[in-house]
Design an enzyme around this catalytic site. Structure first.
Site, mmCIF file in Angstrom:
data_model
loop_
_atom_site.group_PDB
_atom_site.id
_atom_site.type_symbol
_atom_site.label_atom_id
_atom_site.label_comp_id
_atom_site.label_asym_id
_atom_site.label_seq_id
_atom_site.Cartn_x
_atom_site.Cartn_y
_atom_site.Cartn_z
ATOM 1 N N PHE A 110 0.870 -1.187 0.000
ATOM 2 C CA PHE A 110 0.000 0.000 0.000
ATOM 3 C C PHE A 110 0.900 1.228 0.000
ATOM 4 C CE2 PHE A 110 -2.350 3.521 1.725
ATOM 5 C CZ PHE A 110 -3.604 3.394 1.150
ATOM 6 N N ASP A 130 9.203 2.576 1.442
ATOM 7 C CA ASP A 130 8.093 3.367 1.967
ATOM 8 C C ASP A 130 8.059 3.113 3.477
ATOM 9 O OD1 ASP A 130 5.602 4.066 2.969
ATOM 10 O OD2 ASP A 130 4.544 3.643 1.097
ATOM 11 N N LYS A 177 2.771 10.085 8.343
ATOM 12 C CA LYS A 177 2.101 9.568 9.547
ATOM 13 C C LYS A 177 2.671 10.138 10.846
ATOM 14 C CE LYS A 177 -0.086 5.349 7.815
ATOM 15 N NZ LYS A 177 -1.473 5.606 8.155
HETATM 16 N N1 PLP Z 1 2.349 4.202 2.511
HETATM 17 C C1 PLP Z 1 2.037 3.423 3.550
HETATM 18 C C2 PLP Z 1 2.937 2.281 3.895
HETATM 19 C C3 PLP Z 1 0.889 3.674 4.310
HETATM 20 O O1 PLP Z 1 0.588 2.882 5.346
HETATM 21 C C4 PLP Z 1 0.078 4.776 3.961
HETATM 22 C C5 PLP Z 1 -1.166 5.046 4.701
HETATM 23 O O2 PLP Z 1 -1.725 4.201 5.344
HETATM 24 C C6 PLP Z 1 0.447 5.570 2.864
HETATM 25 C C7 PLP Z 1 1.582 5.251 2.163
HETATM 26 C C8 PLP Z 1 -0.384 6.754 2.463
HETATM 27 O O3 PLP Z 1 -0.264 7.763 3.410
HETATM 28 P P1 PLP Z 1 -1.337 8.960 3.446
HETATM 29 O O4 PLP Z 1 -2.641 8.359 3.839
HETATM 30 O O5 PLP Z 1 -0.783 9.925 4.451
HETATM 31 O O6 PLP Z 1 -1.379 9.537 2.066
#
Ligand code: PLP
Length: 393
Positions: free
Chosen positions: A135, A220, A249
């Site tokens: 994700f 990520d 986050k």
């Molecule tokens: N990458 C990861 C691993 C995530 O867990 C999330 C959100 O849950 C995101 C990207 C996306 O972040 P945002 O919701 O702040 O755009």
């Protein structure tokens, strides 16, 4: 409750299935709802409130900066942003930082860097490889790198130049990475998919494949970073060093901010005009992040995350109805035995006063604030044992 429920149903787009509770106040690992009921928060806004709710240092930093200067355009210099960039770069890959307002935007920056880096070596159609189950966010670039969501044809056409391989399959990854590969973009521990760590073997394969192809390795760290796994960045506990990491986050302690952080070479790729964002790295968000890092980037706290995480894991493994516990530090996925429905269990736990979520039909996700102690772990384990005590449905 019914008033806000009705208004939400009428005025908000139907993108979320919300649990029937209105939270109005938070302090440390505790939340209170509109009726004054207290909850133990083991989700922390999905790994956002890692220093706990309303941490006094973050509140004070935001209060002070808001009253002094809340926004200045990126056309001018701003000390908090520069201070934060130096701190993030020195504390990780040593290159440069681009600020964003969210996780998905931090990944957009990483995707741009990867594509431009590939074009420079003469690749016409750069490909970004990720794992099934990853994700990376919901804007179109990050969405294209999120295989389960990219399959939603109703939102198509998707951005070209993305492909995925089966989760944690080093051979599949090796064969997918070739001369056209711009980057491998991965989560060291898949969060939204239900807390699934990648093996060291796969991480090493990813590093080697990227090096052979001249591609960038991007981690990520939006969910895994900022101390969540017991080190500031999760890659520190692996044998692999990526070229780029993305963060968001927990970085702002509850305040929206994201960052794309590079090594020296990748930091030279973007030039004026390639990228930008009006709010990103603004002084209030940057001060919130600096105050947050003061708390998290502390060897004592990180040691506690590993220790308390271990206690939580052991306590969970004692509970009947729990089959396995995955993850690291205070990022834990709890696998429930056959017959349990994790969504129902999470709803039952909310009734009991414990906030968790269910990313998979048989998995509970625990992401408590990093400041919790043994007492809170014991309390949470007791509630989970009591909820599962009823047995599988
Ligand atoms: N990458 C990861 C691993 C995530 O867990 C999330 C959100 O849950 C995101 C990207 C996306 O972040 P945002 O919701 O702040 O755009």
């Amino acid at each position: 409750m019914s008033e806000i429920f009705d208004a939400e149903q009428r005025w908000l787009m139907r993108t979320y299935k919300r649990a029937p509770v209105e939270f109005v106040r938070g302090e440390g690992a505790r939340l209170w709802d509109a009726e004054g009921r207290e909850y133990l928060d083991f989700l922390a806004g999905i790994s956002v409130c890692s220093v706990g709710h309303c941490h006094s240092a973050v509140v004070e930093a935001v209060r002070h900066q808001t009253a002094r200067l809340s926004h200045v355009s990126n056309l001018y210099y701003s000390a908090p942003m520069v201070e934060l960039a130096e701190r993030l770069a020195r504390g990780s890959l040593g290159g440069r930082v681009f600020f964003a307002n969210s996780g998905t935007e931090a990944n957009e920056c990483a995707i741009k860097i990867a594509r431009k880096h590939a074009h420079r070596r003469g690749v016409e159609s750069p490909q970004i490889v990720s794992f099934q189950g990853d994700f990376h966010g919901r804007t179109y670039g990050s969405l294209a790198a999120t295989p389960s969501l990219a399959a939603n044809d109703a939102l198509g056409p998707m951005l070209p130049g993305f492909c995925s391989v089966p989760f944690d399959d080093p051979e599949a990854l090796r064969s997918a990475v070739d001369a056209d590969t711009a980057a491998v973009l991965l989560e060291t521990i898949q969060g939204e998919a239900g807390i699934h760590p990648l093996s060291e073997e796969t991480l090493v394969a990813a590093r080697e494949a990227c090096d052979d192809a001249g591609a960038l390795l991007i981690f990520d760290e939006i969910q895994t970073g900022c101390g969540r796994t017991g080190s500031l960045w999760s890659y520190e506990q692996t044998p692999v060093r990526p070229d780029v990491i993305t963060s968001a986050k927990a970085l702002g302690g509850g305040f929206p901010i994201g960052a794309c952080i590079t090594n020296e070479a990748a930091g030279e790729v973007l030039e004026p005009g390639d990228h930008g964002s009006t709010f990103a790295g603004g002084p209030v968000a940057a001060r919130a992040a600096l105050a947050t890092l003061d708390v998290i980037d502390d060897p004592g706290l990180l040691r506690e995350v590993r220790r308390v995480g271990g206690i939580l894991r052991d306590a969970l493994l004692e509970i009947q109805g729990i089959e396995d516990v995955r993850g690291r530090g205070l990022m834990l996925g709890v696998g429930l035995a056959d017959g349990f429905d994790a969504t129902e269990v999470a709803a039952g736990l909310l009734q009991r006063g414990l906030v968790v979520n269910a990313p998979e039909p048989r998995t509970l996700r625990l992401l408590p604030p990093l400041i919790i102690g043994e007492a809170e772990v014991g309390e949470a384990a007791e509630m989970i044992a009591a909820e599962l005590g009823g047995g599988a449905s």
